[in-house]
Design a protein around this motif. Structure first.
Motif, PDB file in Angstrom:
ATOM      1  N   GLY A  49       0.925  -1.220  -0.032  1.00  0.00           N
ATOM      2  CA  GLY A  49       0.023  -0.008  -0.048  1.00  0.00           C
ATOM      3  C   GLY A  49       0.741   1.075  -0.046  1.00  0.00           C
TER       4      GLY A  49
ATOM      5  N   SER B 234      -2.824   3.976   3.907  1.00  0.00           N
ATOM      6  CA  SER B 234      -3.282   2.764   3.648  1.00  0.00           C
ATOM      7  C   SER B 234      -2.103   1.810   3.387  1.00  0.00           C
ATOM      8  CB  SER B 234      -4.203   2.785   2.576  1.00  0.00           C
ATOM      9  OG  SER B 234      -5.259   3.758   2.503  1.00  0.00           O
ATOM     10  N   THR B 235      -1.642   1.446   4.530  1.00  0.00           N
ATOM     11  CA  THR B 235      -0.661   0.594   4.362  1.00  0.00           C
ATOM     12  C   THR B 235      -0.845  -0.740   5.322  1.00  0.00           C
ATOM     13  OG1 THR B 235       1.010   1.632   5.999  1.00  0.00           O
ATOM     14  CG2 THR B 235       1.102   2.309   3.599  1.00  0.00           C
TER      15      THR B 235
END
Length: 309
Positions: A107, A111-112
């Motif tokens: 990501g 948004s990882t």
């Protein structure tokens, strides 16, 4: 073009020798890996594990020519002890290699999520042509021989699956599989063997040998050919970025990552092979000459009687 020219030249040599008689070899064997380069251009093991968090490596030997192989070839013996052989090694059941990289972050931005990447690589029907010089002993039943020459790779394509999986505790399991075909540039290698031969008849023999191959090829191109998400196939157009990456020894790396420096891929091995040898030529030059005289005159020569008793 270079590969085709070399193959045509080797075939021409064999064809010229057909007029004088050749032998045919066929056999099976198993090749064991002898690793040269053990990491790819990104520092990832071909076979083993890597933990990105602690930079802990566990690297194992890998060679993409290892596994079950077939051996076929034609040869010509100039005399009882010296000859030439044009041999081909074809990988039938090559070994699949697996490397696991932990501590990978997927990501971008906020948004990882953590996960791991598994790389599975396997050569698809690798074929290597090996012109060699042969030297052998002249035993009635048993004989020993050795051969040495060069290795010319005709097919060294590799299928690579890059499987990305999210880590436990980050939600439902998500598995993305990116399949790539890797092509390589032509490279010159070396080969040799030592073996024994058992003669069953004038035409048929059994042989067994231990052979060695020294060969590394440089990656030329990788191409994204298939994608699956949780087992469902998608078009490669669903992924942005480079679908084709070119590699070269002389390159300026671009910001898009479409051109990268080449790195070597190991194909060296040690193998044990067994097979049969079939003589397709004449048993001897003297026998051939006498047969020609008989055919021409209609009668064979007989020893002249001595005047002395």
């Amino acid at each position: 073009m270079k590969k085709i020219s070399i193959l045509v030249f080797c075939c021409a040599i064999v064809t010229m020798s057909l007029a004088q008689g050749v032998f045919f070899n066929a056999g099976l064997g198993y090749a064991f890996p002898v690793a040269g380069q053990s990491l790819d251009g990104a520092g990832t093991p071909y076979n083993g594990t890597l933990n990105n968090t602690t930079q802990a490596y566990s690297i194992k030997s890998a060679s993409f020519s290892s596994g079950m192989q077939a051996k076929v070839g034609f040869g010509y013996m100039a005399n009882k002890n010296v000859g030439v052989l044009l041999d081909a090694s074809i990988g039938l059941l090559t070994k699949k290699y697996k490397a696991t990289i932990d501590g990978v972050t997927f990501g971008s931005g906020s948004s990882t999520y953590p996960g791991s990447v598994t790389l599975e690589e396997q050569a698809i029907l690798p074929m290597i042509i090996m012109p060699s010089l042969v030297m052998q002993s002249d035993g009635k039943k048993w004989g020993v021989y050795s051969r040495f020459g060069v290795a010319l790779p005709l097919n060294t394509h590799i299928l690579l699956d890059q499987i990305q999986t999210n880590a436990p505790g980050t939600g439902a399991t998500s598995v993305d599989d990116f399949t790539m075909t890797i092509k390589s540039s032509f490279s010159l290698g070396f080969t040799g063997a030592a073996g024994v031969r058992y003669k069953i008849s004038d035409r048929l023999s059994l042989w067994g040998e231990v052979s060695g191959l020294s060969l590394s090829v440089y990656i030329k191109q990788s191409e994204l050919t298939a994608i699956t998400h949780n087992g469902q196939s998608y078009s490669t157009s669903a992924v942005s970025g480079n679908h084709v990456v070119n590699y070269s020894k002389n390159v300026t790396v671009d910001s898009a990552g479409a051109n990268l420096p080449a790195y070597s891929i190991p194909f060296s091995n040690m193998a044990v092979n067994f097979g049969i040898s079939l003589s397709l030529g004449h048993h001897s030059r003297r026998g051939h000459t006498e047969a020609a005289k008989t055919e021409k005159t209609g009668k064979s020569e007989r020893p002249k009687p001595s005047r002395f008793k």
